[in-house]
Design a protein around this motif. Structure first.
Motif, mmCIF file in Angstrom:
data_model
loop_
_atom_site.group_PDB
_atom_site.id
_atom_site.type_symbol
_atom_site.label_atom_id
_atom_site.label_comp_id
_atom_site.label_asym_id
_atom_site.label_seq_id
_atom_site.Cartn_x
_atom_site.Cartn_y
_atom_site.Cartn_z
ATOM 1 N N PRO A 222 -15.365 34.435 -3.808
ATOM 2 C CA PRO A 222 -16.023 35.572 -4.452
ATOM 3 C C PRO A 222 -15.118 36.221 -5.484
ATOM 4 C CG PRO A 222 -15.212 36.208 -2.284
ATOM 5 C CD PRO A 222 -14.967 34.725 -2.421
ATOM 6 N N SER A 223 -15.642 36.498 -6.662
ATOM 7 C CA SER A 223 -14.888 37.168 -7.712
ATOM 8 C C SER A 223 -15.880 37.703 -8.722
ATOM 9 C CB SER A 223 -13.924 36.195 -8.395
ATOM 10 O OG SER A 223 -13.219 36.843 -9.431
ATOM 11 N N PRO A 224 -15.632 38.894 -9.280
ATOM 12 C CA PRO A 224 -16.539 39.425 -10.303
ATOM 13 C C PRO A 224 -16.757 38.424 -11.438
ATOM 14 C CG PRO A 224 -14.963 41.096 -9.636
ATOM 15 C CD PRO A 224 -14.532 39.816 -8.979
ATOM 16 N N SER A 225 -15.708 37.691 -11.774
ATOM 17 C CA SER A 225 -15.836 36.611 -12.752
ATOM 18 C C SER A 225 -14.883 35.511 -12.345
ATOM 19 C CB SER A 225 -15.494 37.108 -14.162
ATOM 20 O OG SER A 225 -14.117 37.365 -14.268
ATOM 21 N N ARG A 226 -15.219 34.303 -12.689
ATOM 22 C CA ARG A 226 -14.355 33.187 -12.301
ATOM 23 C C ARG A 226 -13.384 32.853 -13.431
ATOM 24 N NH1 ARG A 226 -18.032 29.074 -8.613
ATOM 25 N NH2 ARG A 226 -18.535 30.613 -7.014
ATOM 26 N N THR A 227 -12.847 33.891 -14.003
ATOM 27 C CA THR A 227 -11.829 33.729 -15.032
ATOM 28 C C THR A 227 -10.459 33.989 -14.431
ATOM 29 O OG1 THR A 227 -12.003 36.050 -15.692
ATOM 30 C CG2 THR A 227 -13.429 34.456 -16.826
ATOM 31 N N PHE A 228 -9.437 33.632 -15.172
ATOM 32 C CA PHE A 228 -8.076 33.854 -14.698
ATOM 33 C C PHE A 228 -7.173 34.034 -15.897
ATOM 34 C CE2 PHE A 228 -3.812 32.579 -13.471
ATOM 35 C CZ PHE A 228 -3.647 33.160 -12.224
ATOM 36 N N SER A 229 -6.340 35.067 -15.845
ATOM 37 C CA SER A 229 -5.368 35.313 -16.896
ATOM 38 C C SER A 229 -3.995 35.462 -16.263
ATOM 39 C CB SER A 229 -5.723 36.594 -17.672
ATOM 40 O OG SER A 229 -4.745 36.882 -18.643
ATOM 41 N N GLY A 230 -3.132 34.479 -16.492
ATOM 42 C CA GLY A 230 -1.796 34.528 -15.905
ATOM 43 C C GLY A 230 -0.966 35.613 -16.560
ATOM 44 N N SER A 231 -0.720 36.699 -15.859
ATOM 45 C CA SER A 231 0.003 37.827 -16.449
ATOM 46 C C SER A 231 1.329 38.112 -15.760
ATOM 47 C CB SER A 231 -0.869 39.087 -16.432
ATOM 48 O OG SER A 231 -1.420 39.305 -15.152
ATOM 49 N N ALA A 232 1.673 37.336 -14.739
ATOM 50 C CA ALA A 232 2.986 37.475 -14.096
ATOM 51 C C ALA A 232 3.399 36.114 -13.540
ATOM 52 C CB ALA A 232 2.952 38.508 -12.980
ATOM 53 N N CYS A 233 4.609 35.710 -13.855
ATOM 54 C CA CYS A 233 5.149 34.438 -13.370
ATOM 55 C C CYS A 233 6.502 34.697 -12.717
ATOM 56 C CB CYS A 233 5.347 33.436 -14.503
ATOM 57 S SG CYS A 233 3.931 33.177 -15.581
ATOM 58 N N ILE A 234 6.743 34.033 -11.614
ATOM 59 C CA ILE A 234 8.052 34.052 -10.978
ATOM 60 C C ILE A 234 8.519 32.612 -10.846
ATOM 61 C CG2 ILE A 234 9.426 34.684 -8.968
ATOM 62 C CD1 ILE A 234 7.461 36.905 -8.377
ATOM 63 N N VAL A 235 9.699 32.325 -11.376
ATOM 64 C CA VAL A 235 10.313 31.010 -11.231
ATOM 65 C C VAL A 235 11.431 31.129 -10.214
ATOM 66 C CG1 VAL A 235 11.406 29.063 -12.407
ATOM 67 C CG2 VAL A 235 9.836 30.557 -13.674
ATOM 68 N N ASN A 236 11.354 30.352 -9.142
ATOM 69 C CA ASN A 236 12.396 30.345 -8.127
ATOM 70 C C ASN A 236 13.243 29.085 -8.281
ATOM 71 O OD1 ASN A 236 11.748 32.763 -6.505
ATOM 72 N ND2 ASN A 236 9.835 31.681 -6.094
ATOM 73 N N TYR A 237 14.559 29.278 -8.290
ATOM 74 C CA TYR A 237 15.505 28.172 -8.437
ATOM 75 C C TYR A 237 16.202 27.965 -7.088
ATOM 76 C CZ TYR A 237 14.817 29.286 -13.386
ATOM 77 O OH TYR A 237 14.259 29.554 -14.625
ATOM 78 N N TYR A 238 15.874 26.854 -6.435
ATOM 79 C CA TYR A 238 16.389 26.591 -5.090
ATOM 80 C C TYR A 238 17.464 25.511 -5.113
ATOM 81 C CZ TYR A 238 12.086 28.816 -3.220
ATOM 82 O OH TYR A 238 11.070 29.679 -2.903
ATOM 83 N N SER A 239 18.511 25.699 -4.326
ATOM 84 C CA SER A 239 19.436 24.623 -3.997
ATOM 85 C C SER A 239 19.063 24.129 -2.600
ATOM 86 C CB SER A 239 20.885 25.123 -4.006
ATOM 87 O OG SER A 239 21.138 25.963 -2.884
ATOM 88 N N THR A 240 19.796 23.145 -2.099
ATOM 89 C CA THR A 240 19.488 22.639 -0.759
ATOM 90 C C THR A 240 19.892 23.629 0.334
ATOM 91 O OG1 THR A 240 21.595 21.443 -0.783
ATOM 92 C CG2 THR A 240 19.620 20.219 -1.419
ATOM 93 N N LYS A 241 20.565 24.707 -0.044
ATOM 94 C CA LYS A 241 20.933 25.735 0.927
ATOM 95 C C LYS A 241 19.966 26.925 0.898
ATOM 96 C CE LYS A 241 25.899 24.701 0.735
ATOM 97 N NZ LYS A 241 27.246 25.264 0.470
#
Length: 384
Positions: A222-241
């Protein structure tokens, strides 16, 4: 934490799962090569918890002609007990993964975007990076990679300068954990602010919109509209630890929009829980190239990363069905990813291939994209 504490009655189900699947020390056997308990969307036929999903009426089309919306038309799966959770195994082509990765290490972690490093001012004895010292260039220098365009003389001077510098740099991959683009999340206040944002890369916005619209269709969200606007991004940088503790993404205003998650680099073990940390938790093997969508009820479920798997661990082979499935290619990713050096010369990801290959053998990069504001709202006000 001692082994006995994993069974302590005050320990939540989510914490117990994280302790079970995380990288172990000497007190417990390491389960890195044990995939028997993991949900593996790369081999969906072998797990009854995995259910196939389909886009109604447009299974054989990438584009809905009535609305000009673009959908992902590869394999899609869900989990029987997690409504709104959608998984697209191996959805990103190798080329697109490389493109996302090189941008993540060379552009997305540089200003005007904000990183965890920016939260702490440089201490005495720490040298600020100059305008030509990107974190990616420093990482390449430290790992024996040089600029293929540099002349022998310039490279020699560069090495002398590097060797003569005894100060540590303020911005480096040794310190980098995350970067934010679009609206910058305020980790202290747990809020977004209208005056704290940077541009959202068109590549990520377009990819996230395609997968978000796909999740609307397959889940009938359910959504008022089935649109999407990417307005926040988080990039996570992982090591093996690295790990990511159990948390909910609950501070956006548009909670009817899914969070879209893209993974490149090393595989990992993702934990998906429920509305509380005491709800049952399922461990999921996340491979590079996989895309995850958390919408509907699952939008507010607890989730986290138990561990990143080392590159020498052999993960199960993909089923033929997944291995032969369609992937999103570069031509769907909008031509906004070309980079030029200070002299205007085009720098392709091929120039950085060897360095990037090494980096991805040691790290995992996860990017999640979400819509912050509700449809029809264009800014955060002080009353929000």
């Amino acid at each position: 934490m001692s082994k006995s504490s994993t069974n302590h009655p005050s320990t939540s189900a989510f914490k117990r799962a994280q302790l079970r699947y995380r990288r172990q020390g000497s007190f417990a056997p390491d389960r890195a090569a044990d995939f028997s308990e993991l949900i593996d969307f790369g081999v969906p036929e072998e797990d009854s918890r995995i259910i196939p999903l389909h886009i109604p009426n447009v299974e054989d089309k990438c584009e809905d002609e009535s609305s000009n919306d673009i959908f992902y038309r590869g394999l899609l799966f869900g989990l029987s007990s997690y409504p709104g959770f959608v998984y697209a195994p191996q959805a990103l082509s190798k080329e697109l993964q490389s493109k996302i990765a090189i941008l993540s290490v060379s552009k997305y972690c540089e200003r005007p975007h904000r990183t965890n490093i920016d939260l702490i001012p440089p201490r005495e004895g720490i040298e600020e990076n100059n305008s030509t010292e990107s974190m990616w260039q420093l990482w390449k220098d430290e790992n024996g990679f040089t600029d293929p365009h540099a002349s022998d003389l310039n490279e020699a001077n560069h090495k002398v300068k590097r060797n003569n510098s005894s100060k540590k740099k303020y911005r480096s991959f040794k310190k980098l954990s995350w970067t934010t683009m679009g609206y910058h999340y305020d980790w202290t206040a747990r809020a977004y602010h209208e005056d704290a944002k940077s541009p959202v890369p068109p590549l990520l916005d377009n990819l996230a919109a395609m997968f978000a619209k796909t999740s609307f269709r397959v889940s009938d969200l359910p959504s008022p509209s089935r649109t999407f606007s990417g307005s926040a991004c988080i990039v996570n940088y992982y090591s093996t630890k690295s790990i990511m503790g159990g948390h909910r993404d609950d501070l956006e205003f548009a909670m009817d929009k899914p969070v879209v998650s893209l993974s490149v680099g090393l595989p990992g073990i993702f934990l998906l829980g429920g509305n509380t940390k005491d709800d049952p938790v399922v461990p999921i093997l996340v491979r590079p190239g996989d895309v995850m969508m958390m919408g509907g009820d699952s939008r507010l479920y607890y989730h986290g990363m138990a561990r990143v798997l080392p590159g020498d661990i052999m993960i199960p082979a993909l089923s033929a069905k997944v291995a032969n499935d369609m992937q999103v290619q570069e031509d769907l990713s909008v031509k906004h990813t070309k980079r030029s050096d200070k002299n205007g010369r085009f720098v392709s990801q091929v120039d950085d291939f060897n360095a990037l290959e090494k980096y991805l053998r040691l790290h995992r990069i996860n990017i999640n994209v979400r819509q912050v504001l509700q449809d029809g709202v264009d800014r955060i006000t002080s009353n929000d």
